[in-house]
Motif scaffolding. Structure first.
Motif, mmCIF file in Angstrom:
data_model
loop_
_atom_site.group_PDB
_atom_site.id
_atom_site.type_symbol
_atom_site.label_atom_id
_atom_site.label_comp_id
_atom_site.label_asym_id
_atom_site.label_seq_id
_atom_site.Cartn_x
_atom_site.Cartn_y
_atom_site.Cartn_z
ATOM 1 N N THR A 1 -47.910 -99.645 23.379
ATOM 2 C CA THR A 1 -47.620 -98.242 23.086
ATOM 3 C C THR A 1 -46.764 -97.626 24.184
ATOM 4 N N LYS A 2 -47.060 -97.966 25.442
ATOM 5 C CA LYS A 2 -46.244 -97.460 26.560
ATOM 6 C C LYS A 2 -44.803 -97.963 26.427
ATOM 7 N N LEU A 3 -44.658 -99.257 26.106
ATOM 8 C CA LEU A 3 -43.333 -99.832 25.932
ATOM 9 C C LEU A 3 -42.617 -99.201 24.753
ATOM 10 N N GLN A 4 -43.346 -98.998 23.659
ATOM 11 C CA GLN A 4 -42.753 -98.402 22.461
ATOM 12 C C GLN A 4 -42.248 -96.986 22.742
ATOM 13 N N GLU A 5 -43.027 -96.215 23.495
ATOM 14 C CA GLU A 5 -42.606 -94.858 23.848
ATOM 15 C C GLU A 5 -41.316 -94.892 24.670
ATOM 16 N N SER A 6 -41.238 -95.832 25.612
ATOM 17 C CA SER A 6 -40.031 -95.944 26.442
ATOM 18 C C SER A 6 -38.828 -96.375 25.613
ATOM 19 N N LEU A 7 -39.032 -97.348 24.721
ATOM 20 C CA LEU A 7 -37.943 -97.808 23.863
ATOM 21 C C LEU A 7 -37.447 -96.679 22.965
ATOM 22 N N SER A 8 -38.366 -95.901 22.438
ATOM 23 C CA SER A 8 -37.995 -94.784 21.577
ATOM 24 C C SER A 8 -37.179 -93.751 22.336
ATOM 25 N N VAL B 1 -35.310 -94.298 25.058
ATOM 26 C CA VAL B 1 -34.006 -94.841 25.436
ATOM 27 C C VAL B 1 -33.074 -94.978 24.236
ATOM 28 N N THR B 2 -33.611 -95.452 23.108
ATOM 29 C CA THR B 2 -32.775 -95.693 21.923
ATOM 30 C C THR B 2 -32.558 -94.435 21.081
ATOM 31 N N ARG B 3 -33.362 -93.404 21.333
ATOM 32 C CA ARG B 3 -33.328 -92.140 20.575
ATOM 33 C C ARG B 3 -33.785 -92.337 19.122
ATOM 34 N N MET B 4 -34.472 -93.435 18.864
ATOM 35 C CA MET B 4 -34.953 -93.723 17.512
ATOM 36 C C MET B 4 -36.456 -93.514 17.419
ATOM 37 N N ALA B 5 -36.913 -93.134 16.255
ATOM 38 C CA ALA B 5 -38.346 -93.117 15.981
ATOM 39 C C ALA B 5 -38.774 -94.562 15.757
ATOM 40 N N ILE B 6 -39.928 -94.963 16.311
ATOM 41 C CA ILE B 6 -40.378 -96.353 16.206
ATOM 42 C C ILE B 6 -41.862 -96.392 15.871
ATOM 43 N N ILE B 7 -42.240 -97.309 14.995
ATOM 44 C CA ILE B 7 -43.645 -97.549 14.668
ATOM 45 C C ILE B 7 -43.805 -99.018 14.295
ATOM 46 N N MET B 8 -44.955 -99.613 14.599
ATOM 47 C CA MET B 8 -45.224 -101.008 14.244
ATOM 48 C C MET B 8 -46.246 -101.044 13.106
ATOM 49 N N VAL B 9 -46.004 -101.923 12.129
ATOM 50 C CA VAL B 9 -46.919 -102.077 10.999
ATOM 51 C C VAL B 9 -47.310 -103.541 10.872
ATOM 52 N N SER C 1 -43.705 -93.093 17.399
ATOM 53 C CA SER C 1 -43.093 -92.597 18.626
ATOM 54 C C SER C 1 -41.826 -91.830 18.277
ATOM 55 N N ARG C 2 -41.720 -90.598 18.754
ATOM 56 C CA ARG C 2 -40.516 -89.773 18.603
ATOM 57 C C ARG C 2 -40.156 -89.541 17.133
ATOM 58 N N CYS C 3 -41.143 -89.325 16.314
ATOM 59 C CA CYS C 3 -40.870 -89.020 14.905
ATOM 60 C C CYS C 3 -40.131 -87.677 14.835
ATOM 61 N N GLN C 4 -38.969 -87.655 14.176
ATOM 62 C CA GLN C 4 -38.129 -86.459 14.141
ATOM 63 C C GLN C 4 -38.760 -85.346 13.307
ATOM 64 N N ALA C 5 -38.473 -84.104 13.693
ATOM 65 C CA ALA C 5 -39.055 -82.936 13.017
ATOM 66 C C ALA C 5 -38.703 -82.924 11.537
ATOM 67 N N PHE C 6 -37.476 -83.326 11.183
ATOM 68 C CA PHE C 6 -37.073 -83.356 9.776
ATOM 69 C C PHE C 6 -37.948 -84.320 8.988
ATOM 70 N N CYS C 7 -38.129 -85.523 9.542
ATOM 71 C CA CYS C 7 -38.920 -86.535 8.838
ATOM 72 C C CYS C 7 -40.404 -86.162 8.794
ATOM 73 N N GLN C 8 -40.898 -85.496 9.826
ATOM 74 C CA GLN C 8 -42.278 -85.023 9.791
ATOM 75 C C GLN C 8 -42.482 -84.044 8.642
ATOM 76 N N THR C 9 -41.501 -83.140 8.457
ATOM 77 C CA THR C 9 -41.582 -82.158 7.374
ATOM 78 C C THR C 9 -41.560 -82.832 6.013
ATOM 79 N N VAL C 10 -40.649 -83.797 5.855
ATOM 80 C CA VAL C 10 -40.514 -84.484 4.563
ATOM 81 C C VAL C 10 -41.748 -85.331 4.267
ATOM 82 N N ARG C 11 -42.229 -86.066 5.272
ATOM 83 C CA ARG C 11 -43.381 -86.955 5.058
ATOM 84 C C ARG C 11 -44.668 -86.181 4.787
ATOM 85 N N SER C 12 -44.718 -84.940 5.213
ATOM 86 C CA SER C 12 -45.912 -84.133 4.952
ATOM 87 C C SER C 12 -45.841 -83.411 3.609
ATOM 88 N N ASP C 13 -44.706 -83.525 2.940
ATOM 89 C CA ASP C 13 -44.524 -82.897 1.623
ATOM 90 C C ASP C 13 -45.016 -83.863 0.543
#
Length: 330
Positions: free
Chosen positions: A17-24, A26-34, A45-57
């Motif tokens: 999780t620490k590594l994922q936060e750092s990668l997110s 540096v890369t400016r990308m939202a990241i999640i492992m499944v 990690s770093r889920c964008q506000a736009f996508c948070q709004t859409v995913r909660s709809d």
């Protein structure tokens, strides 16, 4: 089966999780492992506000889930990172985690916009009915999405792919080595340490009671992973051994080497090396006429005073008294 396919068991999730936060970051990308079922094993990690709004709809969330599922399946089919556009024309990446040709999960990254002029003709993996979904609030949040060129996206996807799969494979190797060690233990019981005859105590005004000699160091290794380090130490007695260099020799990390070593030898690496050096010093005292300074220099102690101090700590007598006592016995 668990160690091979369960990401939560394979990887230290706290460290990842620490590594994922750092990668997110540096890369400016939202990241999640499944996992291989598509169930998240980390938080976003770093889920964008736009996508948070859409995913909660409730209306649009199912389309987001379909994008994740389809992207992961396509990445598995291709056995490489799959870059695609979601139903809102946002760029996402599905990075498959494959070990021994077995798909065990994926790293999902993205939530970015392509820079103007980039036209890679990427597939829009899921479409939805045409409707006015861009409210004023969403438009403002959409404008805040990170912008990258397609070349930057490809380079980032390759980096995440190599890094993630390397971490997983190394973690699996660590578990396999630990499992082998557990299997070796019943087959290689610890042999009793050879008895070392006690030497008389060095005379003093306080006491003349004999003190026991130190325990001999263990010279056999039942763990094949550590064998290169043992072979090197036994053939380079004159060197000062570095835990880091010996770990490199065994192709494992220093921290993992330290844990394996302590488990194998029953004591920490630095204590074992000190005991080993003293045993070699005793051999030289008994078989040569070298001075204490010469023995100290040969075994690479920093100076004779330190050598005498360590020797007395282990043997309860000075090197000269040890040699004298041996000659008296003869």
């Amino acid at each position: 089966m668990q160690s091979k396919f369960d990401l939560k068991y394979i990887i230290d999730m706290g460290e990842w999780t620490k590594l994922q936060e750092s990668l997110s970051l540096v890369t400016r990308m939202a990241i999640i492992m499944v996992d291989y079922k598509g169930v998240p094993v980390t938080t976003h990690s770093r889920c964008q506000a736009f996508c948070q709004t859409v995913r909660s709809d409730k209306e649009f969330s199912p389309y987001c889930q379909k994008c994740d599922a389809r992207g992961g399946l396509e990445a598995v089919r291709l056995s490489r990172p799959y870059i695609y556009r979601c139903h809102f024309d946002i760029l996402d990446i599905a990075i498959p985690i494959i070990v021994d040709n077995q798909y065990i999960g994926a790293l999902m990254a993205g939530q970015i916009r392509l820079a103007e002029g980039s036209n890679p003709n990427l597939e829009q993996i899921v479409s939805r009915p045409q409707q006015d979904a861009m409210t004023a609030d969403r438009v403002s949040k959409y404008e805040l999405l990170p912008v990258m060129t397609y070349e930057e996206v490809v380079a980032t996807a390759d980096m995440l792919n190599h890094l993630c799969n390397y971490v997983v494979k190394e973690s699996i190797l660590k578990h396999e080595l630990l499992e082998r060690n557990r299997q070796y233990e019943p087959l290689n019981p610890q042999k009793p340490k050879p008895e070392v005859p006690a030497l008389p105590a060095e005379p003093s005004s306080a006491s003349k009671t004999p003190l026991p000699a130190g325990n001999a160091y263990k010279t056999e290794c039942s763990n094949p992973t550590l064998q290169p380090a043992f072979d090197y130490m036994l053939s380079h007695k004159e060197e000062n051994f570095s835990l880091k260099s010996l770990a490199h020799l065994c192709h494992i990390s220093p921290s993992y080497f330290s844990r394996l070593f302590t488990r194998e030898m029953g004591e920490h690496f630095s204590l074992y090396v000190a005991r080993m050096k003293i045993e070699w010093a005793k051999e030289l005292l008994a078989t040569t006429d070298w001075s204490v300074n010469e023995i100290s220099n040969h075994l690479n102690f920093c100076d004779a005073g330190y050598f005498i101090k360590i020797f007395k700590k282990h043997e309860s007598v000075t090197p000269l008294f040890y040699r004298t006592a041996l000659k008296d016995k003869e």
